[in-house]
Design an enzyme around this catalytic site. Structure first.
Site, PDB file in Angstrom:
ATOM      1  N   GLN A 163       0.874  -1.187   0.000  1.00 47.72           N
ATOM      2  CA  GLN A 163       0.000   0.000   0.000  1.00 47.72           C
ATOM      3  C   GLN A 163       0.903   1.227   0.000  1.00 47.72           C
ATOM      4  O   GLN A 163       1.800   1.349   0.844  1.00 47.72           O
ATOM      5  CB  GLN A 163      -0.924   0.022   1.219  1.00 47.72           C
ATOM      6  N   VAL A 193      -0.636   4.503  -1.121  1.00 45.20           N
ATOM      7  CA  VAL A 193      -1.535   5.649  -0.908  1.00 45.20           C
ATOM      8  C   VAL A 193      -2.482   5.262   0.223  1.00 45.20           C
ATOM      9  O   VAL A 193      -3.201   4.253   0.123  1.00 45.20           O
ATOM     10  CB  VAL A 193      -2.330   6.007  -2.185  1.00 45.20           C
ATOM     11  N   HIS A 210      -8.522   2.064  -1.161  1.00 42.99           N
ATOM     12  CA  HIS A 210      -8.820   1.932  -2.583  1.00 42.99           C
ATOM     13  C   HIS A 210      -8.805   0.478  -3.003  1.00 42.99           C
ATOM     14  O   HIS A 210      -7.980  -0.309  -2.537  1.00 42.99           O
ATOM     15  CB  HIS A 210      -7.844   2.738  -3.450  1.00 42.99           C
TER      16      HIS A 210
END
Ligand code: AMP
Ligand code: ZN
Length: 119
Positions: free
Chosen positions: A99, A101, A105
């Site tokens: 991950q 960001v 998402h």
């Protein structure tokens, strides 16, 4: 960007607000979906909640209905992108899982044969 990033300096919050441009392919009251700028498959779309949560686990606790909306958006995107042969949904959760960001998402990947295990 660190795990401590808050909404005020979050890249994906800025895409939700329109302060940063993205190639948006699907929107609902609670979600926004846009093409990944570094696609790993012919179709590579990110589906995000409009609200800021650092990862999918926090979203599931804080807004479980929106978590479900991400999956329904993925279904609609798969249909509009012609992914009837199959597609992959991925949530990288935590830096060790790649991950990068820290706004939750879902990756929607399709348009090519997938391999397993993932890297
Ligand atoms: P992850 O590694 O799971 O955190 O995924 C983050 C994804 O965001 C990566 O696949 C990046 O290519 C993508 N990304 C980062 N910045 C942007 C942006 N401004 N527009 C579209 N995709 C982005
Ligand atoms: Zn955010």
């Amino acid at each position: 960007m660190s795990a401590e990033t808050g909404p005020e300096d979050c890249l994906f919050c800025k895409i939700v607000s329109g302060d940063i441009d993205a190639d948006v392919v699907h929107e609902t009251a609670t979600t926004v979906a846009f093409r990944d700028r570094n696609p790993q498959a012919p179709t590579h779309v990110l589906v995000i909640p409009r609200s800021h949560y650092a990862n999918a686990a926090d979203l599931a606790v804080g807004e479980p209905e929106t978590a479900a909306h991400l999956f329904d958006a993925a279904r609609a995107i798969a249909e509009q992108e012609g992914l009837g042969e199959g597609y992959r949904l991925v949530f990288n959760t935590g830096a060790a899982a790649h991950q990068t960001v820290f706004h939750a998402h879902m990756h929607v990947l399709g348009g090519r044969a997938m391999t397993w295990p993932p890297g």
